[in-house]
Write a protein that holds these residues in place. Structure first.
Motif, PDB file in Angstrom:
ATOM      1  N   ARG A 270      -3.728   2.397  -1.136  1.00 17.20           N
ATOM      2  CA  ARG A 270      -3.511   2.459   0.318  1.00 17.20           C
ATOM      3  C   ARG A 270      -4.354   1.415   1.039  1.00 17.20           C
ATOM      4  N   SER A 271      -5.545   1.165   0.507  1.00 13.19           N
ATOM      5  CA  SER A 271      -6.411   0.176   1.155  1.00 13.19           C
ATOM      6  C   SER A 271      -5.931  -1.249   0.905  1.00 13.19           C
ATOM      7  N   LEU A 272      -5.178  -1.454  -0.176  1.00 13.59           N
ATOM      8  CA  LEU A 272      -4.712  -2.788  -0.512  1.00 13.59           C
ATOM      9  C   LEU A 272      -3.346  -3.120   0.090  1.00 13.59           C
ATOM     10  N   LEU A 273      -2.472  -2.130   0.198  1.00 13.08           N
ATOM     11  CA  LEU A 273      -1.110  -2.381   0.648  1.00 13.08           C
ATOM     12  C   LEU A 273      -0.894  -1.903   2.086  1.00 13.08           C
ATOM     13  N   LYS A 274      -0.027  -2.607   2.781  1.00 18.83           N
ATOM     14  CA  LYS A 274       0.261  -2.241   4.178  1.00 18.83           C
ATOM     15  C   LYS A 274       1.309  -1.143   4.251  1.00 18.83           C
ATOM     16  N   ASN A 275       2.241  -1.119   3.347  1.00 15.68           N
ATOM     17  CA  ASN A 275       3.336  -0.156   3.386  1.00 15.68           C
ATOM     18  C   ASN A 275       2.868   1.169   2.779  1.00 15.68           C
ATOM     19  N   GLN A 276       2.379   2.053   3.649  1.00 16.13           N
ATOM     20  CA  GLN A 276       1.836   3.332   3.209  1.00 16.13           C
ATOM     21  C   GLN A 276       2.932   4.291   2.738  1.00 16.13           C
ATOM     22  N   ALA A 277       4.155   4.120   3.250  1.00 16.17           N
ATOM     23  CA  ALA A 277       5.250   5.029   2.898  1.00 16.17           C
ATOM     24  C   ALA A 277       5.592   4.922   1.416  1.00 16.17           C
ATOM     25  N   VAL A 278       5.527   3.721   0.869  1.00 14.93           N
ATOM     26  CA  VAL A 278       5.807   3.525  -0.551  1.00 14.93           C
ATOM     27  C   VAL A 278       4.771   4.255  -1.396  1.00 14.93           C
ATOM     28  N   ILE A 279       3.532   4.144  -1.005  1.00 17.08           N
ATOM     29  CA  ILE A 279       2.456   4.794  -1.756  1.00 17.08           C
ATOM     30  C   ILE A 279       2.587   6.309  -1.639  1.00 17.08           C
ATOM     31  N   ASP A 280       2.935   6.815  -0.452  1.00 24.40           N
ATOM     32  CA  ASP A 280       3.126   8.255  -0.281  1.00 24.40           C
ATOM     33  C   ASP A 280       4.265   8.761  -1.167  1.00 24.40           C
ATOM     34  N   GLN A 281       5.342   8.001  -1.222  1.00 22.98           N
ATOM     35  CA  GLN A 281       6.493   8.396  -2.031  1.00 22.98           C
ATOM     36  C   GLN A 281       6.130   8.405  -3.528  1.00 22.98           C
ATOM     37  N   ILE A 282       5.409   7.387  -3.969  1.00 21.25           N
ATOM     38  CA  ILE A 282       4.989   7.324  -5.375  1.00 21.25           C
ATOM     39  C   ILE A 282       4.047   8.483  -5.685  1.00 21.25           C
ATOM     40  N   GLU A 283       3.156   8.792  -4.752  1.00 20.99           N
ATOM     41  CA  GLU A 283       2.229   9.898  -4.975  1.00 20.99           C
ATOM     42  C   GLU A 283       2.972  11.225  -5.068  1.00 20.99           C
ATOM     43  N   ARG A 284       3.995  11.417  -4.229  1.00 26.03           N
ATOM     44  CA  ARG A 284       4.814  12.637  -4.309  1.00 26.03           C
ATOM     45  C   ARG A 284       5.506  12.730  -5.671  1.00 26.03           C
TER      46      ARG A 284
END
Length: 174
Positions: free
Chosen positions: A60-74
């Motif tokens: 999250r600290s490295l990437l701007k697109n937080q939605a992608v990280i949230d989806q991967i985490e889900r």
């Protein structure tokens, strides 16, 4: 560590093969099993050394697109490992074991019969009379076809054995 793992780690495959006097196909199959086992252990060790957790905060600290990280985490949290039915592999292992035992028994029977034949041959050699003590009657008794062949040659008037002169030379001095 379980008892089986402890025993498997202490097992010296070379000593097993030599102490049980395993040869031929059984020895090669056992060696190939050992190689597959070692490779599986190496891969397991490599996988166990890899980190098992994912640091989503770092991404999250490295990437701007937080939605992608949230989806991967889900997806990661929703993931559940699938249980695999290992009965096929166990059945394959059991059939391999039965085949290996059958090969070992066949090898044992073959070796035992060869040993019996060799012992009999050795006994015959040890009990045989020296060649210089043999008589013509002894040879005729052992091989009756020799007497029949000699009688036939005498009837035909052949006094020379075919190939004798070529092999041992003639008796002519000149």
């Amino acid at each position: 560590m379980s008892l089986a793992k402890s025993a498997a780690n202490k097992l010296d495959w070379a000593k097993v093969i030599t102490s049980l006097k395993i040869t031929g196909k059984t020895a090669t199959e056992l060696s190939s099993f050992k190689k597959r086992n070692d490779e599986a252990r190496r891969q397991l060790l490599e996988l166990q050394q890899q980190p098992a957790t994912i640091e989503f905060d770092q991404y999250r600290s490295l990437l701007k697109n937080q939605a992608v990280i949230d989806q991967i985490e889900r997806f990661c949290k929703a993931y559940t490992p699938v249980t695999i039915d290992s009965s096929k592999q166990i059945h394959t292992i059991e059939s391999f074991q039965q085949h290996a035992l059958a090969n070992a028994e066949a090898t044992e029977k073959l070796v035992n019969s060869e040993l019996a034949t060799l012992k009999e041959t050795l006994q015959n050699i040890e009990n045989a009379r020296p060649f210089d003590e043999l008589t013509v009657d002894d040879l005729v008794k052992a091989k009756p076809e020799i007497d029949a062949k000699v009688e036939e040659m005498v009837k035909r008037g052949k006094w020379e054995v075919p190939g004798y002169a070529e092999k041992f030379g003639g008796l002519n001095v000149m």
